[in-house]
Structures are given as structure tokens and as C-alpha cells.
Scaffold this motif. Structure first.
Motif, PDB file in Angstrom:
ATOM      1  N   GLN A 275     -59.138-107.365  49.187  1.00 54.56           N
ATOM      2  CA  GLN A 275     -59.097-106.003  48.651  1.00 54.56           C
ATOM      3  C   GLN A 275     -57.774-105.707  47.945  1.00 54.56           C
ATOM      4  OE1 GLN A 275     -59.674-103.686  52.163  1.00 54.56           O
ATOM      5  NE2 GLN A 275     -61.879-103.510  51.891  1.00 54.56           N
ATOM      6  N   THR A 276     -56.685-106.347  48.408  1.00 53.03           N
ATOM      7  CA  THR A 276     -55.372-106.079  47.812  1.00 53.03           C
ATOM      8  C   THR A 276     -55.293-106.556  46.372  1.00 53.03           C
ATOM      9  OG1 THR A 276     -54.505-108.182  48.678  1.00 53.03           O
ATOM     10  CG2 THR A 276     -54.192-106.208  50.037  1.00 53.03           C
ATOM     11  N   GLU A 277     -56.251-107.408  45.962  1.00 52.18           N
ATOM     12  CA  GLU A 277     -56.234-107.962  44.612  1.00 52.18           C
ATOM     13  C   GLU A 277     -57.273-107.305  43.700  1.00 52.18           C
ATOM     14  OE1 GLU A 277     -56.802-112.138  45.089  1.00 52.18           O
ATOM     15  OE2 GLU A 277     -55.156-112.358  46.524  1.00 52.18           O
ATOM     16  N   GLN A 278     -58.013-106.330  44.228  1.00 50.76           N
ATOM     17  CA  GLN A 278     -59.086-105.707  43.457  1.00 50.76           C
ATOM     18  C   GLN A 278     -58.607-104.430  42.768  1.00 50.76           C
ATOM     19  OE1 GLN A 278     -62.029-107.348  43.147  1.00 50.76           O
ATOM     20  NE2 GLN A 278     -60.961-108.897  44.375  1.00 50.76           N
ATOM     21  N   PRO A 279     -59.122-104.138  41.546  1.00 51.86           N
ATOM     22  CA  PRO A 279     -58.704-102.939  40.788  1.00 51.86           C
ATOM     23  C   PRO A 279     -59.446-101.686  41.240  1.00 51.86           C
ATOM     24  CG  PRO A 279     -60.261-104.196  39.487  1.00 51.86           C
ATOM     25  CD  PRO A 279     -60.045-104.991  40.758  1.00 51.86           C
ATOM     26  N   ILE A 280     -59.360-101.392  42.539  1.00 55.41           N
ATOM     27  CA  ILE A 280     -60.143-100.292  43.100  1.00 55.41           C
ATOM     28  C   ILE A 280     -59.677 -98.943  42.547  1.00 55.41           C
ATOM     29  CG2 ILE A 280     -60.703 -99.076  45.249  1.00 55.41           C
ATOM     30  CD1 ILE A 280     -60.631-101.839  46.624  1.00 55.41           C
ATOM     31  N   THR A 282     -58.316 -98.338  39.667  1.00 53.53           N
ATOM     32  CA  THR A 282     -58.775 -98.238  38.277  1.00 53.53           C
ATOM     33  C   THR A 282     -60.211 -97.755  38.231  1.00 53.53           C
ATOM     34  OG1 THR A 282     -57.290-100.028  37.614  1.00 53.53           O
ATOM     35  CG2 THR A 282     -59.101 -99.516  36.126  1.00 53.53           C
ATOM     36  N   LYS A 283     -61.046 -98.307  39.095  1.00 46.50           N
ATOM     37  CA  LYS A 283     -62.455 -97.886  39.174  1.00 46.50           C
ATOM     38  C   LYS A 283     -62.553 -96.418  39.566  1.00 46.50           C
ATOM     39  CE  LYS A 283     -64.329-102.393  40.650  1.00 46.50           C
ATOM     40  NZ  LYS A 283     -65.048-103.072  41.746  1.00 46.50           N
ATOM     41  N   ILE A 285     -60.357 -93.958  39.135  1.00 51.40           N
ATOM     42  CA  ILE A 285     -59.905 -93.074  38.057  1.00 51.40           C
ATOM     43  C   ILE A 285     -60.942 -93.000  36.941  1.00 51.40           C
ATOM     44  CG2 ILE A 285     -58.147 -92.805  36.264  1.00 51.40           C
ATOM     45  CD1 ILE A 285     -56.167 -94.095  38.314  1.00 51.40           C
ATOM     46  N   ARG A 286     -61.572 -94.140  36.635  1.00 53.37           N
ATOM     47  CA  ARG A 286     -62.535 -94.178  35.540  1.00 53.37           C
ATOM     48  C   ARG A 286     -63.854 -93.505  35.886  1.00 53.37           C
ATOM     49  NH1 ARG A 286     -61.763-100.456  33.399  1.00 53.37           N
ATOM     50  NH2 ARG A 286     -59.788-100.111  32.276  1.00 53.37           N
ATOM     51  N   SER A 287     -64.231 -93.541  37.151  1.00 56.00           N
ATOM     52  CA  SER A 287     -65.570 -93.078  37.512  1.00 56.00           C
ATOM     53  C   SER A 287     -65.601 -91.706  38.175  1.00 56.00           C
ATOM     54  CB  SER A 287     -66.240 -94.099  38.440  1.00 56.00           C
ATOM     55  OG  SER A 287     -65.502 -94.260  39.641  1.00 56.00           O
ATOM     56  N   HIS A 288     -64.432 -91.110  38.468  1.00 52.33           N
ATOM     57  CA  HIS A 288     -64.427 -89.827  39.163  1.00 52.33           C
ATOM     58  C   HIS A 288     -63.421 -88.871  38.528  1.00 52.33           C
ATOM     59  CE1 HIS A 288     -66.313 -92.471  42.113  1.00 52.33           C
ATOM     60  NE2 HIS A 288     -66.871 -91.377  42.615  1.00 52.33           N
ATOM     61  N   SER A 289     -63.803 -87.592  38.515  1.00 53.32           N
ATOM     62  CA  SER A 289     -62.973 -86.569  37.874  1.00 53.32           C
ATOM     63  C   SER A 289     -61.952 -86.011  38.852  1.00 53.32           C
ATOM     64  CB  SER A 289     -63.866 -85.444  37.341  1.00 53.32           C
ATOM     65  OG  SER A 289     -64.763 -85.948  36.381  1.00 53.32           O
ATOM     66  N   VAL A 290     -61.106 -86.898  39.370  1.00 53.85           N
ATOM     67  CA  VAL A 290     -60.018 -86.458  40.234  1.00 53.85           C
ATOM     68  C   VAL A 290     -58.704 -86.936  39.628  1.00 53.85           C
ATOM     69  CG1 VAL A 290     -61.300 -86.345  42.407  1.00 53.85           C
ATOM     70  CG2 VAL A 290     -60.326 -88.518  41.666  1.00 53.85           C
ATOM     71  N   ALA A 326     -65.880 -90.841  49.238  1.00 56.14           N
ATOM     72  CA  ALA A 326     -67.092 -91.625  49.493  1.00 56.14           C
ATOM     73  C   ALA A 326     -67.057 -92.935  48.712  1.00 56.14           C
ATOM     74  CB  ALA A 326     -68.331 -90.812  49.117  1.00 56.14           C
ATOM     75  N   PHE A 327     -66.544 -92.888  47.484  1.00 51.63           N
ATOM     76  CA  PHE A 327     -66.415 -94.104  46.677  1.00 51.63           C
ATOM     77  C   PHE A 327     -65.489 -95.114  47.354  1.00 51.63           C
ATOM     78  CE2 PHE A 327     -63.617 -96.375  43.735  1.00 51.63           C
ATOM     79  CZ  PHE A 327     -64.535 -97.230  43.141  1.00 51.63           C
ATOM     80  N   LEU A 328     -64.356 -94.626  47.846  1.00 55.85           N
ATOM     81  CA  LEU A 328     -63.405 -95.526  48.506  1.00 55.85           C
ATOM     82  C   LEU A 328     -64.024 -96.159  49.742  1.00 55.85           C
ATOM     83  CD1 LEU A 328     -60.176 -93.355  48.131  1.00 55.85           C
ATOM     84  CD2 LEU A 328     -60.647 -95.532  46.982  1.00 55.85           C
ATOM     85  N   HIS A 329     -64.778 -95.364  50.500  1.00 55.41           N
ATOM     86  CA  HIS A 329     -65.482 -95.908  51.666  1.00 55.41           C
ATOM     87  C   HIS A 329     -66.476 -96.986  51.246  1.00 55.41           C
ATOM     88  CE1 HIS A 329     -63.883 -93.479  54.881  1.00 55.41           C
ATOM     89  NE2 HIS A 329     -64.140 -92.350  54.228  1.00 55.41           N
TER      90      HIS A 329
END
Length: 341
Positions: A275-280, A282-283, A285-290, A326-329
Motif C-alpha cells: 500500500q505504501t507504493e500505491q497512488p491512493i 492521487t485516486k 483527489i481525482r475521484s472525490h470532491s474533497v 468510504a473510498f479509503l476503506h
């Protein structure tokens, strides 16, 4: 390889009976680097002395390589001890002997011929990185070099288990890392089982596969180092983990961060392994309006993989925030909204 069953050690001080080790059960696998951590008085030094027969338990059994150390005596015990070597915090070298002669000493005691001693000593000098220092005396060596002599001497009789009693506590951080790297190399090359005791979580994080946390003579937490870093259960374990992760979840830190970032939510993320190497992020920011602001974070590396913590400031509507969490989970990232108690 090593099995402790209901091991208890009590000392009669004359005024009271002190229980140094209390009902400890442990299994340490062949070829494992196993750490035992605790503060002063936790019982870890007594426990390691039980492993090499320097102390006898009041009750319970200690078994190493199929031999119950607690029930053998005399020559059989001395022979079993030859397979369990030890290195110490203060080196315990013979100051009147050279590097070569210090390493040679246990071979002399074992009755090994001079020719065989010379060959074995040269192998060990090269193994621990002391080539060219064979004829130096301990007073001419740095702390790290002295500990390398101690390690070479401990390996002289081809032990199956190496016990390390606060072996890096007297060394500076850079030298400590070099000695820890050497122990990892020895473990891989020789398949040696290493058991070390320490009060420094950096040592556990850097080289151990599993760790036992001791407090009041008991093992209060036990597990894979990566899992313990990810989810420490006991308060004492959390304090040790905080030594090296600086995860920022103390109440004082949370209060300070809240003052610096008064709006939105502060969310702590925990990443493990791949998980430490994944662009989580980035995902996210791109997929959620927060709105995402990185407050602080770090990555620690263990023998089993990487462990990272990240604190974010998230801003958005309640619905957007709920979707983001929820996305992070869904990405298997541990998340915790940080509140002041």
C-alpha cells in the motif's frame, strides 16, 4: 527451535520475593530474528539468561533444539551452551588479548587445534569486516569494532542461537545501524537464530521478524513486527511504536495540529506493505470532491515490509467526506478521524 512453557523466575531478596519472569510462553522459529523489548525492570534480561542456562527457572521449561535446558546438567549442559552464544552491551573483551586472540579464546577452551583455530578466526574476521585489525588490542578499537569482535567471538563455535543483550545500547546511531546490518547479514548467511533484547524500538523495527513486548515480567503483546507497528494493542506497545513512527496521535500533538488546521477533519491513514507504493491519494483527489492537505507523514521499513502513517486535513460537505472515507476503506487503508478527548 526455542520453546518456553509457563516459565517463571523468582528471586528471594531476603525481604521479599521478586517475580522477574511470570508465566511466559514463547515459541521462536529456526532462523528467526526475534526481539524482546521492555523498559528497565520488565524481566527481559532475566529471560535471556534463562535461554542459555545461566539462570534456572523457578518453574516451567526451556527447550532449545530438542534439549530441555532446564533439566540437563554437567557436561551435557556445557555442550548445549556451546550452541547458544551471547554478545553484550559492554563487549566483555579480554583487554590483554588482540582481536585475533579474543576471537580464538572460545576455540582454545573447546580444545580446537592451532591450525583449525587460525583458519576459523580468519573466516570470522572477514565475516565481521575486521580484516587488517587482527593484531589490534581492544583499546585501539572503536565501539563498533569492539562489538564486531564480540560477534565474531560468539560465532567461533558455530552456535545455532545468538543472544544479544542490549548489544547496540552503547553505540551511536550510525554505528548501531552498521551492527544491525551485520546481524541481518549473519542471519541470512548462516541461518542463525537471533534473539535480542532491547529498550529501543528502532532496533526491533530494523531487523526483527517478530517481537514480544514485556512489562512486569509478563509478555503483554506478541506478534509480527509489521502487525505490531500497524495495530499496537497495549499502551506500552503504543509508546514504543511512537519512538520510531512519530505517528502524531498523542493528545498534545492532535491539539497542536487542530490549532494549525482548525477547519475540516484531521484524518490519520495507516499504510502497510505494498500500500505504501500505491497512488491512493492521487485516486482520492481525482475521484472525490474533497480538498486534501497533507499535514505530516512518514514511512518506516521493517523486515516484513513497509509501514507508513499519513495525517491529512480533509475539507468538504458531510456527504463528500463520508464518500472519501468510504473510498479509503475500500482501498484497505486504515483510517481514523482524529479528535481531542
Amino acid at each position: 527451535m526455542i520453546e518456553l512453557k509457563k516459565v517463571t523466575k523468582k528471586f528471594d531478596t531476603g525481604k521479599a520475593v521478586l517475580t522477574a519472569v511470570d508465566q511466559v510462553d514463547l515459541s521462536i522459529a529456526d532462523g528467526e530474528i526475534f526481539g524482546i523489548i521492555g523498559y528497565s525492570g520488565a524481566g527481559k534480561s532475566t529471560l535471556i539468561r534463562l535461554l542459555n542456562g545461566l539462570e534456572k527457572p523457578t518453574s516451567g521449561t526451556v527447550e532449545i533444539n530438542g534439549k530441555v535446558i532446564t533439566s540437563i546438567k554437567g557436561g551435557e549442559l556445557r555442550k548445549a551452551r556451546q550452541k547458544v552464544s551471547m554478545i553484550f552491551q559492554h563487549f566483555n573483551l579480554l583487554w590483554s588479548r588482540t582481536v585475533k586472540e579474543n576471537i580464538e579464546f572460545p576455540l582454545e577452551i573447546a580444545g580446537v587445534s592451532k591450525a583449525q583455530r587460525g583458519k576459523r578466526v580468519q573466516e570470522l574476521i572477514e565475516l565481521v569486516g575486521l580484516s587488517g585489525r587482527e593484531n589490534a588490542y581492544p583499546s585501539e578499537l572503536s565501539g563498533g569494532q569492539k562489538q564486531r569482535v564480540g560477534i565474531a567471538r560468539a560465532l567461533a563455535n558455530d552456535p545455532e542461537v545468538l543472544l544479544c543483550d542490549e548489544a547496540t545500547s552503547a553505540l551511536d546511531p550510525e554505528t548501531t545501524d552498521a551492527i544491525l546490518d551485520l546481524l541481518v547479514d549473519i542471519n541470512k548467511r548462516l541461518g542463525l537464530t537471533i534473539v535480542l533484547i532491547t529498550h529501543e524500538m528502532h532496533v526491533i523495527r530494523k531487523i526483527c521478524h517478530r517481537v514480544a513486548v514485556m512489562e512486569g515480567g509478563r509478555v503483554v503483546e506478541l506478534g509480527d513486527v509489521l502487525n505490531v507497528f500497524q495495530s499496537p494493542k497495549e499502551e506500552i506497545t503504543k509508546r514504543f511504536v511512537a519512538q520510531v513512527t512519530d505517528s502524531g496521535d498523542s493528545q498534545e500533538t492532535i491539539k497542536n495540529l487542530r490549532e494549525l488546521y482548525p477547519t475540516g477533519e484531521l484524518v490519520k491513514l495507516v499504510f502497510v506493505g505494498e500500500q505504501t507504493e500505491q497512488p491512493i491519494l492521487t485516486k482520492l483527489i481525482r475521484s472525490h470532491s474533497v480538498e486534501v492537505n497533507i499535514v505530516q507523514g512518514n514511512i518506516s521499513h521493517t523486515q516484513r515490509g513497509a509501514y507508513g502513517t499519513l495525517i491529512l486535513q480533509l475539507k468538504g460537505s458531510p456527504g463528500e467526506m463520508e464518500e472519501a472515507l468510504a473510498f479509503l476503506h475500500s482501498e484497505d487503508v486504515q483510517t481514523e478521524v482524529m479528535h481531542n478527548d
